[in-house]
Design an enzyme around this catalytic site. Sequence first.
Site, short mmCIF file in Angstrom:
data_model
loop_
_atom_site.label_atom_id
_atom_site.label_comp_id
_atom_site.label_asym_id
_atom_site.label_seq_id
_atom_site.Cartn_x
_atom_site.Cartn_y
_atom_site.Cartn_z
N THR A 126 0.79 -1.24 0.00
CA THR A 126 0.00 0.00 0.00
C THR A 126 0.82 1.29 0.00
O THR A 126 0.25 2.37 -0.15
CB THR A 126 -1.02 0.09 1.17
OG1 THR A 126 -0.36 0.45 2.39
CG2 THR A 126 -1.83 -1.18 1.33
N ASP A 127 2.14 1.22 0.16
CA ASP A 127 2.92 2.46 0.16
C ASP A 127 4.25 2.27 -0.57
O ASP A 127 5.31 2.65 -0.06
CB ASP A 127 3.15 2.96 1.59
CG ASP A 127 3.50 4.45 1.64
OD1 ASP A 127 3.26 5.15 0.63
OD2 ASP A 127 4.03 4.91 2.67
N ILE A 128 4.17 1.69 -1.76
CA ILE A 128 5.36 1.51 -2.58
C ILE A 128 5.75 2.88 -3.15
O ILE A 128 4.95 3.54 -3.82
CB ILE A 128 5.09 0.53 -3.73
CG1 ILE A 128 4.84 -0.88 -3.17
CG2 ILE A 128 6.23 0.51 -4.73
CD1 ILE A 128 6.04 -1.52 -2.52
#
Length: 217
Positions: free
Chosen positions: A106-108
């Site tokens: 979710t936070d690449i």
Amino acid sequence: MLLPQNGRLSLRGVPRYKEHAHAEAELLREILRCDPGRQSFCVKLLGEFTHAVAHCCLVFELLDISLSDFMRDTDDRGLLLRDIRTIGSQMLQCLHFLSAMGLTHTDIKCRNAMLKDSRGDMVPHPRKDGQELKRLRRCEIRVIDFGGAVLKKERHSRHIGTRQYRSPEVVLGLAWDEKTDVWSLGCILLTLYTGQRPFPVQSSLQHLALMQRVIGT
């Protein structure tokens, strides 16, 4: 909130933050259990401890700098295509591994991909006449920051990730899945190639407009 503590990283002694840190540590231990051959390119957790009651500290393998810091230190000139391909392959392998576990990171983003070794040699820039860029001697990354990782059964409707890397479905508030990580990876690869983020936006409406301009309706 992450704070430097004599070379380590620690979380403020707030109960909610400590709870999140313990949950991330548990997830990282499960990733390590499922990846005994160390082929996932996920950061390795070495241990955790509570310092002076207030700070929950996570101890990780030794890494160098993030892709974000590397770009800043090299004046946003980008990377050689051969290095971008290697990084892209490693990150895709990481996302494939997480998907098999039923996880979405979710936070690449560039700040959450760390180089193992940022040393390199300056070579002529293949895309900009008269400039140079750094060719990495050892092109290997580790994906970090699993504090926002979500299991398939726990997916929610809230916005996830960092604005400039959000996929269209997340910006629109629609249902999302692990493919949102692939969109974010695409943003990273474009950044590494051009030296600039493809969507330097501050609002959702601006983001959607720029997406349409870049990739069409």
